[in-house]
Design an enzyme around this catalytic site. Structure first.
Site, PDB file in Angstrom:
ATOM      1  N   ARG A  17      22.381 -11.727  39.694  1.00 29.91           N
ATOM      2  CA  ARG A  17      21.846 -12.997  39.201  1.00 29.91           C
ATOM      3  C   ARG A  17      21.301 -13.920  40.295  1.00 29.91           C
ATOM      4  O   ARG A  17      20.757 -14.982  40.010  1.00 29.91           O
ATOM      5  CB  ARG A  17      22.905 -13.713  38.355  1.00 29.91           C
ATOM      6  CG  ARG A  17      23.060 -13.004  36.997  1.00 29.91           C
ATOM      7  CD  ARG A  17      23.664 -13.911  35.968  1.00 29.91           C
ATOM      8  NE  ARG A  17      25.082 -14.113  36.249  1.00 29.91           N
ATOM      9  CZ  ARG A  17      25.704 -15.282  36.136  1.00 29.91           C
ATOM     10  NH1 ARG A  17      25.038 -16.363  35.766  1.00 29.91           N
ATOM     11  NH2 ARG A  17      26.980 -15.377  36.377  1.00 29.91           N
ATOM     12  N   ASN A 175      40.629 -17.806  37.008  1.00 32.53           N
ATOM     13  CA  ASN A 175      40.979 -16.966  38.156  1.00 32.53           C
ATOM     14  C   ASN A 175      39.995 -17.246  39.295  1.00 32.53           C
ATOM     15  O   ASN A 175      38.790 -17.078  39.147  1.00 32.53           O
ATOM     16  CB  ASN A 175      40.874 -15.493  37.715  1.00 32.53           C
ATOM     17  CG  ASN A 175      40.917 -14.526  38.877  1.00 32.53           C
ATOM     18  OD1 ASN A 175      41.405 -14.859  39.952  1.00 32.53           O
ATOM     19  ND2 ASN A 175      40.383 -13.323  38.655  1.00 32.53           N
ATOM     20  N   ASN A 233      27.469 -17.076  41.863  1.00 25.71           N
ATOM     21  CA  ASN A 233      26.815 -15.932  41.212  1.00 25.71           C
ATOM     22  C   ASN A 233      25.318 -16.163  41.023  1.00 25.71           C
ATOM     23  O   ASN A 233      24.585 -15.242  40.690  1.00 25.71           O
ATOM     24  CB  ASN A 233      27.473 -15.621  39.873  1.00 25.71           C
ATOM     25  CG  ASN A 233      28.912 -15.130  40.062  1.00 25.71           C
ATOM     26  OD1 ASN A 233      29.190 -14.325  40.947  1.00 25.71           O
ATOM     27  ND2 ASN A 233      29.817 -15.647  39.264  1.00 25.71           N
ATOM     28  N   TYR A 372       3.685 -33.413  77.590  1.00 28.92           N
ATOM     29  CA  TYR A 372       4.338 -32.108  77.481  1.00 28.92           C
ATOM     30  C   TYR A 372       4.983 -31.771  78.818  1.00 28.92           C
ATOM     31  O   TYR A 372       4.310 -31.717  79.848  1.00 28.92           O
ATOM     32  CB  TYR A 372       3.347 -30.994  77.104  1.00 28.92           C
ATOM     33  CG  TYR A 372       3.999 -29.637  77.203  1.00 28.92           C
ATOM     34  CD1 TYR A 372       5.042 -29.294  76.344  1.00 28.92           C
ATOM     35  CD2 TYR A 372       3.638 -28.719  78.194  1.00 28.92           C
ATOM     36  CE1 TYR A 372       5.694 -28.075  76.463  1.00 28.92           C
ATOM     37  CE2 TYR A 372       4.284 -27.501  78.319  1.00 28.92           C
ATOM     38  CZ  TYR A 372       5.316 -27.187  77.447  1.00 28.92           C
ATOM     39  OH  TYR A 372       5.971 -25.989  77.563  1.00 28.92           O
TER      40      TYR A 372
HETATM   41  C1  UD1 Z   1      35.494 -12.113  39.502  1.00 30.64           C
HETATM   42  C2  UD1 Z   1      36.750 -11.940  38.648  1.00 30.64           C
HETATM   43  C3  UD1 Z   1      36.935 -13.173  37.784  1.00 30.64           C
HETATM   44  C4  UD1 Z   1      37.039 -14.391  38.665  1.00 30.64           C
HETATM   45  C5  UD1 Z   1      35.831 -14.491  39.627  1.00 30.64           C
HETATM   46  C6  UD1 Z   1      36.104 -15.559  40.647  1.00 30.64           C
HETATM   47  C7  UD1 Z   1      36.930  -9.554  38.204  1.00 30.64           C
HETATM   48  C8  UD1 Z   1      36.726  -8.474  37.220  1.00 30.64           C
HETATM   49  N1  UD1 Z   1      36.593 -10.767  37.808  1.00 30.64           N
HETATM   50  O1  UD1 Z   1      34.397 -12.225  38.591  1.00 30.64           O
HETATM   51  O2  UD1 Z   1      38.111 -13.057  36.987  1.00 30.64           O
HETATM   52  O3  UD1 Z   1      37.134 -15.563  37.856  1.00 30.64           O
HETATM   53  O4  UD1 Z   1      35.623 -13.259  40.328  1.00 30.64           O
HETATM   54  O5  UD1 Z   1      34.950 -15.834  41.401  1.00 30.64           O
HETATM   55  O6  UD1 Z   1      37.389  -9.294  39.287  1.00 30.64           O
HETATM   56  N2  UD1 Z   1      32.492  -6.783  44.431  1.00 30.64           N
HETATM   57  C9  UD1 Z   1      32.615  -5.610  45.175  1.00 30.64           C
HETATM   58  N3  UD1 Z   1      32.420  -4.421  44.563  1.00 30.64           N
HETATM   59  C10 UD1 Z   1      32.138  -4.317  43.229  1.00 30.64           C
HETATM   60  C11 UD1 Z   1      32.021  -5.509  42.495  1.00 30.64           C
HETATM   61  C12 UD1 Z   1      32.216  -6.719  43.115  1.00 30.64           C
HETATM   62  O7  UD1 Z   1      32.883  -5.666  46.370  1.00 30.64           O
HETATM   63  O8  UD1 Z   1      31.993  -3.182  42.762  1.00 30.64           O
HETATM   64  C13 UD1 Z   1      32.679  -8.072  45.118  1.00 30.64           C
HETATM   65  C14 UD1 Z   1      31.446  -8.966  45.004  1.00 30.64           C
HETATM   66  O9  UD1 Z   1      30.572  -8.757  46.116  1.00 30.64           O
HETATM   67  C15 UD1 Z   1      32.049 -10.352  45.014  1.00 30.64           C
HETATM   68  C16 UD1 Z   1      33.440 -10.172  44.454  1.00 30.64           C
HETATM   69  O10 UD1 Z   1      33.717  -8.786  44.523  1.00 30.64           O
HETATM   70  O11 UD1 Z   1      32.121 -10.882  46.327  1.00 30.64           O
HETATM   71  C17 UD1 Z   1      33.532 -10.629  42.987  1.00 30.64           C
HETATM   72  O12 UD1 Z   1      32.624  -9.869  42.216  1.00 30.64           O
HETATM   73  P1  UD1 Z   1      31.725 -10.513  41.094  1.00 30.64           P
HETATM   74  O13 UD1 Z   1      30.938  -9.450  40.464  1.00 30.64           O
HETATM   75  O14 UD1 Z   1      31.028 -11.698  41.611  1.00 30.64           O
HETATM   76  O15 UD1 Z   1      32.868 -10.950  40.061  1.00 30.64           O
HETATM   77  P2  UD1 Z   1      32.828 -12.154  39.027  1.00 30.64           P
HETATM   78  O16 UD1 Z   1      32.088 -11.734  37.816  1.00 30.64           O
HETATM   79  O17 UD1 Z   1      32.448 -13.390  39.699  1.00 30.64           O
HETATM   80 CA    CA Z   2      31.568 -13.905  41.649  1.00 27.53          CA
END
Ligand code: UD1
Ligand code: CA
Length: 471
Positions: A17, A175, A233, A372
């Site tokens: 996003r 969370n 995000n 300068y």
């Molecule tokens: C996640 C949490 C959510 C919380 C939020 C807080 C989960 C399922 N959800 O959601 O409950 O409220 O963070 O900000 O955990 N990442 C990886 N590998 C992956 C996917 C993600 O390293 O395969 C990393 C992303 O780069 C990021 C972090 O994990 O830094 C969180 O991932 P993101 O997809 O942003 O989770 P949210 O939907 O924000």
């Molecule tokens: Ca996130």
């Protein structure tokens, strides 16, 4: 007894996003990639090791983020936060048995070292302590995971916004994406999670919920400052987090005795130090590792990056200073430009439309207007008139200019480098100086003026007839 602390930063996600070709965690907030703020907090919290999980744009991330203390872990395919954490298992095997993993999100950059410490303490609480997670009460919880609690205050489960019923979406406790989880047990729970959710991902949140269902106590740490929970995000959230990082620092500076007249129109990045009784006007930007002394005045539009400015300095409006050192009592601007390698000694004065590069201006020296000065060393008390130029570049190489103490360089002098002007020497206005000037000498390097008596009228007449012809 507290367990060894290992920081694990989740930073492999795509960040779809953001609609960007840059990996999400490299987007800058308050002048640095988000991920760097998170790693800094982990360092400041005294974690023994810092593991960073990268995947999407891994190479770019590793090139951009410095630190010999960082251990990179590759998550080749990004199958969710639970899958991400599972990747560290082989890397922490040596410490298995009693390590506490402090799991942080690379896109939650406002978190503090203090919060990391508290998470660890909360996880160890009482005899039954197992793990902990940070939660916050938000007015607009939007897309964040909702946290359901048990009657005893511990975690029940976490429901992602996209999987939540309208009832659950009404819950404001979210969370923050920051956890303290024990190894090796958390890996057993991670092996059990499934992708039966709206995003088809392996959620870390499910593993933590499963641990709670299996009777493990997951302590909830409510963040006193809910801003710390803000994740990024999309670009709107990035701008919010950027502003909050700056505001937090401005508040601290004001607390320590700095006047900031309009905080909403001022940027002072978090690593910038400012001494007491300095006054900062609106529209000022202090960036990078800039250090400002006490009793300075920074007027509207001053832009400084990686500069060191001593006490009692005045920066007049719209001046740009980059990697420059300015000693006590100097005055710079308005509309001055100090480029990298500039050093102004005590009470030196650089005025409007003056550019200085890789040069030292001695104490009490003055370059007031439209000049300068590049690759030069200017002695104490020297005065450079309007329009003086150090001609430092011959088209191939840069050459230096030395101007002795007390020298007076007449307006519009071109100093063709390499060239030296001795102590107390002068140059006549409009001179082109190609040879060294001895101390105390007056150098005249221009054609002598001729006055042709009575000829001005004739010239005007000739000009007039030329114009008629052309017209
Ligand atoms: C996640 C949490 C959510 C919380 C939020 C807080 C989960 C399922 N959800 O959601 O409950 O409220 O963070 O900000 O955990 N990442 C990886 N590998 C992956 C996917 C993600 O390293 O395969 C990393 C992303 O780069 C990021 C972090 O994990 O830094 C969180 O991932 P993101 O997809 O942003 O989770 P949210 O939907 O924000
Ligand atoms: Ca996130």
């Amino acid at each position: 007894m507290s367990r060894p602390r290992i920081a694990v930063v989740l930073a492999a996600g795509k960040g779809t996003r953001m609609r960007s070709s840059l990996p999400k965690v490299l987007h800058q907030a308050a002048g640095r990639p988000m991920l760097e703020w998170v790693i800094d907090a982990a360092r400041a919290a005294g974690c023994e090791r810092t593991l960073v999980i990268v995947g999407h744009g891994a190479e770019t991330v590793r090139e951009e983020i410095r630190g010999d203390d960082i251990q990179w872990v590759l998550q080749e395919e990004q199958r969710g936060t639970g899958h991400a954490l599972a990747q560290v298992e082989p890397h922490v095997q040596g410490t298995l048995g009693d390590a506490l993993l402090l799991v942080l999100s690379g896109d939650v950059p406002l978190l503090t070292a203090d919060t990391i410490g508290r998470l660890a303490v909360a996880a160890d609480r009482g005899d039954t302590g197992w793990g902990s997670m940070a939660v916050a009460e938000l007015d607009e919880p939007a897309g964040l995971g909702r946290v359901l609690t048990r009657p005893d205050g511990g975690l029940d489960r976490i429901v992602e916004a996209r999987d939540a019923s309208p009832e659950i979406l009404k819950i404001r406790r979210i969370n923050a994406g920051l956890y303290a989880l024990p190894a090796p047990e958390i890996f057993d729970f991670l092996r059990g999670i499934k992708t039966n959710n709206a995003q088809g991902e392996l959620y870390l949140t499910d593993a933590v919920g499963d641990a709670a269902s299996a009777g493990r106590r997951v302590e909830l740490l409510t963040l006193e400052n809910p801003d710390e929970a803000l994740g990024v995000n999309n670009r709107a959230e990035l701008s919010k987090v950027h502003r909050l990082l700056i505001e937090r620092h401005l508040d601290g500076l004001m607390e320590s005795g700095v006047t900031i007249l309009e905080p909403g129109r001022t940027i002072v990045e978090p690593r910038v130090a400012v001494g007491p009784d300095t006054v900062i006007h609106p529209g000022v930007s202090l960036l990078g590792l800039t250090r400002i002394g006490s009793g300075c005045t920074l007027h509207q539009g001053a832009w400084l990056r990686d500069c060191t400015v001593d006490d009692g300095v005045t920066i007049e409006p719209y001046s740009v200073l980059d990697a420059a050192r300015v000693a006590a009592g100097c005055r710079v601007g308005p509309f001055a430009r100090l480029r990298p390698g500039t050093r102004l000694m005590e009470r030196a004065r650089v005025g409007n439309f003056v550019e200085v590069k890789a040069s030292e201006l001695g104490p009490d020296s003055k370059v007031g207007h439209l000049a300068y000065v590049g690759d030069a060393k200017v002695g104490e008390g020297a005065n450079l008139g309007a329009g003086v130029v150090t001609c430092n570049y011959d088209g191939q190489r840069k050459h230096s200019t030395a101007i002795g103490a007390g020298a007076f360089i007449g307006s519009d002098t071109m100093l063709v480098a390499p060239v030296n002007v001795g102590e107390g020497a002068s140059t006549a206005a409009g001179s082109v100086i190609t040879k060294d000037v001895p101390p105390g000498a007056l150098a005249v390097g221009r054609t002598r003026q001729k006055n042709l008596e009575g000829r001005a009228g004739g010239l005007r007449a000739r000009r007039g007839s030329a114009e008629t012809k052309e017209g």
